[in-house]
Structure formats: structure tokens, C-alpha cells
Design an enzyme around this catalytic site. Structure first.
Site, PDB file in Angstrom:
ATOM      1  N   GLN A  13       0.825  -1.226   0.000  1.00  0.00           N
ATOM      2  CA  GLN A  13       0.000   0.000   0.000  1.00  0.00           C
ATOM      3  C   GLN A  13       0.854   1.268   0.000  1.00  0.00           C
ATOM      4  OE1 GLN A  13      -3.588   1.373   2.741  1.00  0.00           O
ATOM      5  NE2 GLN A  13      -1.699   1.756   3.842  1.00  0.00           N
ATOM      6  N   ASP A  14       1.740   1.390   0.987  1.00  0.00           N
ATOM      7  CA  ASP A  14       2.508   2.639   1.118  1.00  0.00           C
ATOM      8  C   ASP A  14       3.531   2.777  -0.003  1.00  0.00           C
ATOM      9  OD1 ASP A  14       1.091   2.782   3.421  1.00  0.00           O
ATOM     10  OD2 ASP A  14       2.796   2.967   4.766  1.00  0.00           O
ATOM     11  N   GLN A  84       6.976  -7.853   6.822  1.00  0.00           N
ATOM     12  CA  GLN A  84       5.817  -8.718   7.056  1.00  0.00           C
ATOM     13  C   GLN A  84       4.984  -7.869   7.990  1.00  0.00           C
ATOM     14  OE1 GLN A  84       2.955 -10.232   7.793  1.00  0.00           O
ATOM     15  NE2 GLN A  84       3.847 -10.845   9.720  1.00  0.00           N
ATOM     16  N   THR A 126       6.419   2.033  13.603  1.00  0.00           N
ATOM     17  CA  THR A 126       4.971   1.859  13.769  1.00  0.00           C
ATOM     18  C   THR A 126       4.484   2.129  15.191  1.00  0.00           C
ATOM     19  OG1 THR A 126       3.232   0.165  13.813  1.00  0.00           O
ATOM     20  CG2 THR A 126       5.480  -0.627  14.011  1.00  0.00           C
ATOM     21  N   GLU A 128       2.497   0.326  16.639  1.00  0.00           N
ATOM     22  CA  GLU A 128       2.419  -0.970  17.334  1.00  0.00           C
ATOM     23  C   GLU A 128       3.529  -1.111  18.365  1.00  0.00           C
ATOM     24  OE1 GLU A 128       0.319  -3.936  17.297  1.00  0.00           O
ATOM     25  OE2 GLU A 128      -0.949  -2.280  16.700  1.00  0.00           O
ATOM     26  N   TYR A 159       5.610  -8.991  15.564  1.00  0.00           N
ATOM     27  CA  TYR A 159       5.780  -7.910  14.587  1.00  0.00           C
ATOM     28  C   TYR A 159       6.310  -6.652  15.279  1.00  0.00           C
ATOM     29  CZ  TYR A 159       4.307  -3.848  11.780  1.00  0.00           C
ATOM     30  OH  TYR A 159       4.265  -2.645  11.105  1.00  0.00           O
ATOM     31  N   LYS A 163       9.886  -4.609  14.985  1.00  0.00           N
ATOM     32  CA  LYS A 163       9.950  -3.184  14.625  1.00  0.00           C
ATOM     33  C   LYS A 163      10.701  -2.373  15.686  1.00  0.00           C
ATOM     34  CE  LYS A 163       7.663  -2.646  10.642  1.00  0.00           C
ATOM     35  NZ  LYS A 163       8.147  -1.864   9.505  1.00  0.00           N
ATOM     36  N   HIS A 189      -2.824   3.573   8.884  1.00  0.00           N
ATOM     37  CA  HIS A 189      -3.312   4.375   7.764  1.00  0.00           C
ATOM     38  C   HIS A 189      -3.819   3.437   6.676  1.00  0.00           C
ATOM     39  CE1 HIS A 189       1.058   3.966   7.755  1.00  0.00           C
ATOM     40  NE2 HIS A 189       0.972   3.805   6.445  1.00  0.00           N
TER      41      HIS A 189
HETATM   42  P1  NAP Z   1       2.016  -3.867   3.030  1.00  0.00           P
HETATM   43  O1  NAP Z   1       0.930  -3.371   2.150  1.00  0.00           O
HETATM   44  O2  NAP Z   1       1.843  -5.145   3.763  1.00  0.00           O
HETATM   45  O3  NAP Z   1       3.349  -3.950   2.138  1.00  0.00           O
HETATM   46  C1  NAP Z   1       4.484  -4.593   2.603  1.00  0.00           C
HETATM   47  C2  NAP Z   1       5.505  -4.687   1.490  1.00  0.00           C
HETATM   48  O4  NAP Z   1       6.631  -5.450   1.953  1.00  0.00           O
HETATM   49  C3  NAP Z   1       5.012  -5.428   0.221  1.00  0.00           C
HETATM   50  O5  NAP Z   1       5.506  -4.784  -0.908  1.00  0.00           O
HETATM   51  C4  NAP Z   1       5.625  -6.793   0.373  1.00  0.00           C
HETATM   52  O6  NAP Z   1       5.809  -7.480  -0.841  1.00  0.00           O
HETATM   53  C5  NAP Z   1       6.968  -6.423   0.967  1.00  0.00           C
HETATM   54  N1  NAP Z   1       7.634  -7.569   1.570  1.00  0.00           N
HETATM   55  C6  NAP Z   1       7.141  -8.473   2.443  1.00  0.00           C
HETATM   56  N2  NAP Z   1       8.058  -9.403   2.742  1.00  0.00           N
HETATM   57  C7  NAP Z   1       9.169  -9.094   2.025  1.00  0.00           C
HETATM   58  C8  NAP Z   1      10.452  -9.669   1.893  1.00  0.00           C
HETATM   59  N3  NAP Z   1      10.802 -10.783   2.546  1.00  0.00           N
HETATM   60  N4  NAP Z   1      11.332  -9.079   1.064  1.00  0.00           N
HETATM   61  C9  NAP Z   1      11.020  -7.972   0.359  1.00  0.00           C
HETATM   62  N5  NAP Z   1       9.804  -7.377   0.440  1.00  0.00           N
HETATM   63  C10 NAP Z   1       8.898  -7.934   1.270  1.00  0.00           C
HETATM   64  O7  NAP Z   1       2.390  -2.776   4.138  1.00  0.00           O
HETATM   65  P2  NAP Z   1       2.074  -1.194   4.152  1.00  0.00           P
HETATM   66  O8  NAP Z   1       0.774  -0.978   4.840  1.00  0.00           O
HETATM   67  O9  NAP Z   1       2.309  -0.632   2.813  1.00  0.00           O
HETATM   68  O10 NAP Z   1       3.190  -0.689   5.169  1.00  0.00           O
HETATM   69  C11 NAP Z   1       4.458  -0.254   4.699  1.00  0.00           C
HETATM   70  C12 NAP Z   1       5.443  -0.276   5.853  1.00  0.00           C
HETATM   71  O11 NAP Z   1       4.977   0.571   6.889  1.00  0.00           O
HETATM   72  C13 NAP Z   1       5.632  -1.638   6.506  1.00  0.00           C
HETATM   73  O12 NAP Z   1       6.972  -1.718   6.930  1.00  0.00           O
HETATM   74  C14 NAP Z   1       4.709  -1.611   7.704  1.00  0.00           C
HETATM   75  O13 NAP Z   1       5.188  -2.489   8.699  1.00  0.00           O
HETATM   76  C15 NAP Z   1       4.831  -0.159   8.104  1.00  0.00           C
HETATM   77  N6  NAP Z   1       3.677   0.436   8.758  1.00  0.00           N
HETATM   78  C16 NAP Z   1       2.451   0.370   8.199  1.00  0.00           C
HETATM   79  C17 NAP Z   1       1.386   0.998   8.807  1.00  0.00           C
HETATM   80  C18 NAP Z   1       0.004   0.994   8.213  1.00  0.00           C
HETATM   81  O14 NAP Z   1      -0.948   1.314   8.934  1.00  0.00           O
HETATM   82  N7  NAP Z   1      -0.139   0.694   6.939  1.00  0.00           N
HETATM   83  C19 NAP Z   1       1.598   1.714  10.005  1.00  0.00           C
HETATM   84  C20 NAP Z   1       2.876   1.768  10.522  1.00  0.00           C
HETATM   85  C21 NAP Z   1       3.919   1.158   9.882  1.00  0.00           C
HETATM   86  P3  NAP Z   1       4.668  -8.439  -1.462  1.00  0.00           P
HETATM   87  O15 NAP Z   1       3.759  -7.532  -2.214  1.00  0.00           O
HETATM   88  O16 NAP Z   1       5.440  -9.367  -2.304  1.00  0.00           O
HETATM   89  O17 NAP Z   1       3.979  -9.095  -0.318  1.00  0.00           O
HETATM   90  O1  F7E Z   2      -6.122  -4.656  13.208  1.00  0.00           O
HETATM   91  C1  F7E Z   2      -8.824  -5.787  15.432  1.00  0.00           C
HETATM   92  C2  F7E Z   2      -7.419  -6.313  15.661  1.00  0.00           C
HETATM   93  O2  F7E Z   2      -5.006  -5.908  11.388  1.00  0.00           O
HETATM   94  C3  F7E Z   2      -6.624  -3.524  13.886  1.00  0.00           C
HETATM   95  C4  F7E Z   2      -0.642  -2.801  10.326  1.00  0.00           C
HETATM   96  O3  F7E Z   2      -0.588  -1.954   9.226  1.00  0.00           O
HETATM   97  O4  F7E Z   2      -1.352  -1.020  11.754  1.00  0.00           O
HETATM   98  C5  F7E Z   2      -1.700  -2.308  11.296  1.00  0.00           C
HETATM   99  O5  F7E Z   2      -1.780  -3.224  12.376  1.00  0.00           O
HETATM  100  C6  F7E Z   2      -7.413  -3.970  15.106  1.00  0.00           C
HETATM  101  C7  F7E Z   2      -6.682  -5.014  15.966  1.00  0.00           C
HETATM  102  O6  F7E Z   2      -4.188  -3.587  12.008  1.00  0.00           O
HETATM  103  C8  F7E Z   2     -10.461  -8.107  13.207  1.00  0.00           C
HETATM  104  O7  F7E Z   2      -7.409  -7.265  16.721  1.00  0.00           O
HETATM  105  C9  F7E Z   2     -10.927  -7.086  15.046  1.00  0.00           C
HETATM  106  O8  F7E Z   2      -6.850  -4.699  17.328  1.00  0.00           O
HETATM  107  O9  F7E Z   2      -6.295  -3.816  10.812  1.00  0.00           O
HETATM  108  P1  F7E Z   2      -5.415  -4.540  11.755  1.00  0.00           P
HETATM  109  P2  F7E Z   2      -3.115  -3.506  13.182  1.00  0.00           P
HETATM  110  O10 F7E Z   2      -2.948  -4.795  13.876  1.00  0.00           O
HETATM  111  O11 F7E Z   2      -3.466  -2.317  14.018  1.00  0.00           O
HETATM  112  C10 F7E Z   2      -0.106  -0.935  12.442  1.00  0.00           C
HETATM  113  C11 F7E Z   2       0.118   0.491  12.838  1.00  0.00           C
HETATM  114  C12 F7E Z   2       1.012  -1.571  11.704  1.00  0.00           C
HETATM  115  O12 F7E Z   2       2.154  -1.168  11.827  1.00  0.00           O
HETATM  116  C13 F7E Z   2       0.724  -2.839  11.001  1.00  0.00           C
HETATM  117  O13 F7E Z   2       1.694  -3.097  10.002  1.00  0.00           O
HETATM  118  O14 F7E Z   2      -8.604  -4.603  14.652  1.00  0.00           O
HETATM  119  N1  F7E Z   2      -9.692  -6.699  14.676  1.00  0.00           N
HETATM  120  N2  F7E Z   2     -11.405  -7.966  14.154  1.00  0.00           N
HETATM  121  C14 F7E Z   2      -9.366  -7.299  13.528  1.00  0.00           C
HETATM  122  N3  F7E Z   2      -8.264  -7.204  12.765  1.00  0.00           N
HETATM  123  C15 F7E Z   2      -8.235  -7.942  11.616  1.00  0.00           C
HETATM  124  N4  F7E Z   2      -7.157  -7.829  10.811  1.00  0.00           N
HETATM  125  N5  F7E Z   2      -9.274  -8.757  11.264  1.00  0.00           N
HETATM  126  C16 F7E Z   2     -10.417  -8.890  12.019  1.00  0.00           C
HETATM  127  O15 F7E Z   2     -11.344  -9.619  11.673  1.00  0.00           O
END
Ligand code: NAP
Ligand code: F7E
Length: 358
Positions: A13-14, A84, A126, A128, A159, A163, A189
Site C-alpha cells: 500500500q505505502d 511482514q 509503527t 504498534e 511484529y 519493529k 493508515h
Molecule cells: P504492506 O501493504 O503489507 O506492504 C508490505 C511490502 O513489503 C510489500 O511490498 C511486500 O511485498 C513487501 N515484503 C514483504 N516481505 C518481504 C520480503 N521478505 N522481502 C522484500 N519485500 C517484502 O504494508 P504497508 O501498509 O504498505 O506498510 C508499509 C510499511 O509501513 C511496513 O513496513 C509496515 O510495517 C509499516 N507500517 C504500516 C502501517 C500501516 O498502517 N499501513 C503503520 C505503521 C507502519 P509483497 O507484495 O510481495 O507481499
Molecule cells: O487490526 C482488530 C485487531 O489488522 C486492527 C498494520 O498496518 O497497523 C496495522 O496493524 C485492530 C486489531 O491492524 C479483526 O485485533 C478485530 O486490534 O487492521 P489490523 P493492526 O494490527 O493495528 C499498524 C500500525 C502496523 O504497523 C501494522 O503493520 O482490529 N480486529 N477484528 C481485527 N483485525 C483484523 N485484521 N481482522 C479482524 O477480523
């Protein structure tokens, strides 16, 4: 000369939104992808930038591929977004999560240090990492925001632990080697290109399918969990601003508002004039061994120093996501799309491999 950026995780996504932003700013954008048996470039296609990003294979488990990517892209800026990133999966795959999301960051920093320590580095940290601290802050201070760059960490998943390791490693490289290594502590996000396993997209996708009569119910886990949800395209702008800031620092990026998963579901069903309680069931399968109960971020440092603030608030975010998923499923019903891998794969000539330095 155009600046050069290397984005790991460009298929996520990002990564996709950031690539789009940097291309619009005139950058030459390199993006890494990992070898999979099925191509996964749909987000780049969705944003219309599939043929504009220079794609190169690399894996966070394999330092040689990261070094190669740095050599070939010769970047001014590296955005390390690969991870991951699904918290629930990190309980099932704790070791690979640790390697990819933790140790992989040290590998990338080493690759940069040995190649050219002047390359700027962004680490995707993050909220988290705060884990249990989040709930305590909100309860004790009756909602007053305390989660900022100075708050303690108390990770509640493999996870988050990975991080935290990456966070400290990034800080150590900044101080020990004088590298421009900054990080964003980003709160959740979301967007229409969020992975389907994350709760917001799981809900918007289910609402669309139920609305169109394709599905009957939505099963969720901990609906009491509270999150600070923002809009992903705005968050990648914050990443870029951190990289342009005069010093490498850490910044919280958030909205300073929080809602429960139940409130997200209610708002999403409401937007299609449906009662969420009628269609939603609780399923133990989706509860985690331990969860981060509540998160709310204080982005005042980013506001002050980066002039960044969120504009899309919760209600608008829900609307954007549901509207887009309804449109997509309506297209499927109209016979406009069908599963096919060929359009989703770059031509072999466009994939950059060993030492094709440009
Ligand atoms: P995402 O959609 O899950 O994307 C993760 C990316 O990492 C994908 O391109 C994935 O490739 C790649 N990847 C996974 N395993 C890999 C490996 N072994 N080697 C190389 N690439 C690999 O995550 P996102 O939401 O865009 O988040 C981007 C970053 O911000 C992540 O580091 C996440 O932990 C962090 N983050 C996200 C959030 C959020 O709310 N979105 C908040 C805080 C921090 P594939 O497409 O092949 O799976
Ligand atoms: O869960 C609850 C679940 O999986 C949010 C990643 O981008 O943001 C993300 O992590 C909440 C949790 O995101 C379901 O238990 C309830 O409390 O959407 P999520 P996350 O775990 O907050 C952080 C900032 C990152 O860094 C991560 O990479 O929702 N929940 N029911 C559920 N969650 C999921 N997935 N599915 C359910 O059915």
C-alpha cells in the site's frame, strides 16, 4: 538532475502511494519486489504507474540482493517499507517476521553504510511499538494524547518486537555512523489499496459485497480495539518531508482521533444504509493471543517541524473505502474484470537485474 529514490516494498500500500508521489515530484523511482509464483503489481496498475517504476527483485531475507539494489539504483534516498506487516500473521510466523521486519533493516543499513553512507534512509516504524502503553495513556489521562516521540514502547506481538529492534538499529546507525537515518512512527493508515486482511479493508470489502448481495455476513474479532486511523496517501507525504528535513529525526504521524473497530463497522454499514449489527458476527478465530487495545497519536512535532497535518478524517476515510469497493464489485457483476495474470506482469526486459547500472 532528477533525484533517485529506492523504495523497498513498492508492491504494498505505502510503497505504491509513495512511488506515485515521488514520480509526481520528478524523482527517478526504483522499487523492489520479491519473487512470487503469482505476480503482485495490482496497486501500481491501480495508480497508473506500473510502467513508470523501475522494478528490481530483492528480498529482505537476502542481504546480497539489498546490496545489489543499492548498487544498481544508486539512490539519493532509500525508503524501507518492506515488512511482514500483518500483526496477526506475526504470531504464526514469528521467526520470518523477525528476519524480514527486524534483521532485514540492519542488512539494509549495512548495505548502505558499505556502499555510500551519504544515502538518506527512511525506516517505516509503527505505533504498534507502543503496545500496552497506548491503553494506559488513554485510560489514565481520560483520552489525553500521550503517544509521541518520547513515549515508551511495550510491544505486544512478534511484529512489534521486530519493529522495535529495527527502530533502535536505525537510531544506532544515525548516531554511530552519522548517517541520515530517520523514521516515521506511523499510526494505522488505510485506503482502497489496503491489504484485504487488515480490518478496515476487510470491513469495506464485506460491506460492498453484502450491499450487492454477493455475501451475507461479516465475521470480526476484537471489535472493542481502538485505533487512530488516517489516510495513507497523506502519510507517504509525511515520509518524504522527513527525508527533506535538515536533520534525521523520528516523527509520529497520526490524526489525534480514535475510534473502535465497532465504530468503523457501524460507519461503513451506515454509509450503505445498513445496520452493522444485523450483518456482523464475532468469531474467536480473529482474536489475537494478545492485542494492542488502544492507540492514539500526538503528531504535533510533525505539524511544527514538517508542516504536516492530516486532512482526511475518519468519516471521509470510511466513505472513500466503501465507495471504491462497491464500485469494484459492481464492475465484477457487470462482467468488466476477470482473473488473469498476464496483464499484471512486467515485461522481462523492464526488470532490472545484476549490475544493470543506469
Ligand atoms: P504492506 O501493504 O503489507 O506492504 C508490505 C511490502 O513489503 C510489500 O511490498 C511486500 O511485498 C513487501 N515484503 C514483504 N516481505 C518481504 C520480503 N521478505 N522481502 C522484500 N519485500 C517484502 O504494508 P504497508 O501498509 O504498505 O506498510 C508499509 C510499511 O509501513 C511496513 O513496513 C509496515 O510495517 C509499516 N507500517 C504500516 C502501517 C500501516 O498502517 N499501513 C503503520 C505503521 C507502519 P509483497 O507484495 O510481495 O507481499
Ligand atoms: O487490526 C482488530 C485487531 O489488522 C486492527 C498494520 O498496518 O497497523 C496495522 O496493524 C485492530 C486489531 O491492524 C479483526 O485485533 C478485530 O486490534 O487492521 P489490523 P493492526 O494490527 O493495528 C499498524 C500500525 C502496523 O504497523 C501494522 O503493520 O482490529 N480486529 N477484528 C481485527 N483485525 C483484523 N485484521 N481482522 C479482524 O477480523
Amino acid at each position: 538532475m532528477a533525484k533517485r529514490a529506492l523504495i523497498t516494498g513498492v508492491t504494498g500500500q505505502d510503497g505504491a502511494y509513495l512511488a506515485d508521489l515521488l514520480l509526481k515530484k520528478g524523482y527517478t523511482v526504483y522499487g523492489t519486489f520479491r519473487r512470487l509464483s503469482t505476480p503482485n503489481f495490482w496497486r501500481l496498475q491501480y495508480l497508473g504507474i506500473f510502467d513508470k517504476v523501475r522494478l528490481m527483485p530483492a528480498d529482505m531475507n537476502d542481504m546480497s540482493s539489498l546490496t545489489e539494489a543499492i548498487h544498481v539504483a544508486n539512490p539519493d534516498e532509500v525508503y524501507n517499507l518492506a515488512a511482514q506487516s500483518f500483526v496477526a500473521a506475526s504470531f504464526e510466523q514469528p521467526i520470518s517476521t523477525g528476519t524480514i521486519s527486524g534483521l532485514g533493516v540492519a542488512m539494509m543499513l549495512e548495505a548502505i553504510r558499505h556502499t555510500d553512507p551519504k544515502i538518506k534512509f527512511y525506516q517505516a516504524s509503527t505505533s504498534e511499538m507502543y503496545g500496552k502503553i497506548g491503553l494506559h495513556s488513554i485510560k489514565e489521562k481520560k483520552g489525553r494524547v500521550l503517544l509521541n516521540e518520547k513515549s515508551n514502547f511495550s510491544p505486544t506481538s512478534p511484529y512489534a518486537a521486530a519493529k522495535v529492534y529495527a527502530y533502535w538499529t536505525t537510531k544506532i546507525y544515525r548516531e554511530a555512523y552519522d548517517m541520515f537515518a530517520c523514521q516515521g512512527i506511523l499510526f494505522n493508515h488505510e485506503s482502497p489499496i489496503r491489504g484485504l486482511e487488515f480490518v478496515t479493508r476487510k470491513i469495506s470489502n464485506a460491506v460492498a459485497k453484502i450491499h450487492l448481495g454477493i455475501e451475507k455476513e461479516l465475521r470480526l474479532g476484537n471489535t472493542k480495539a481502538v485505533r487512530d486511523w488516517g489516510y495513507a496517501p497523506e502519510y507517504v507525504e509525511a515520509m518524504w518531508r522527513m527525508m527533506q528535513y535538515k536533520e534525521p529525526e523520528d516523527f509520529v504521524v497520526a490524526t489525534d482521533r480514535f475510534h473502535s473497530v465497532a465504530q468503523f463497522a457501524e460507519a461503513a454499514f451506515d454509509s450503505m444504509d445498513m445496520d452493522w449489527k444485523k450483518y456482523t458476527k464475532t468469531d474467536k478465530k480473529f482474536f489475537r493471543p494478545i492485542d494492542t487495545d488502544a492507540l492514539r497519536g500526538d503528531y504535533s512535532k510533525a505539524k511544527k517541524l514538517l508542516k504536516w497535518k492530516p486532512n482526511v478524517q475518519f468519516e471521509k476515510l470510511v466513505e472513500i473505502m466503501v465507495r471504491e469497493d462497491v464500485k469494484r464489485w459492481q464492475n465484477v457483476l457487470d462482467g468488466k474484470v476477470f482473473p488473469w495474470d498476464a496483464p499484471n506482469y512486467p515485461t522481462e526486459a523492464s526488470i532490472i537485474t545484476r549490475s544493470m547500472k543506469q
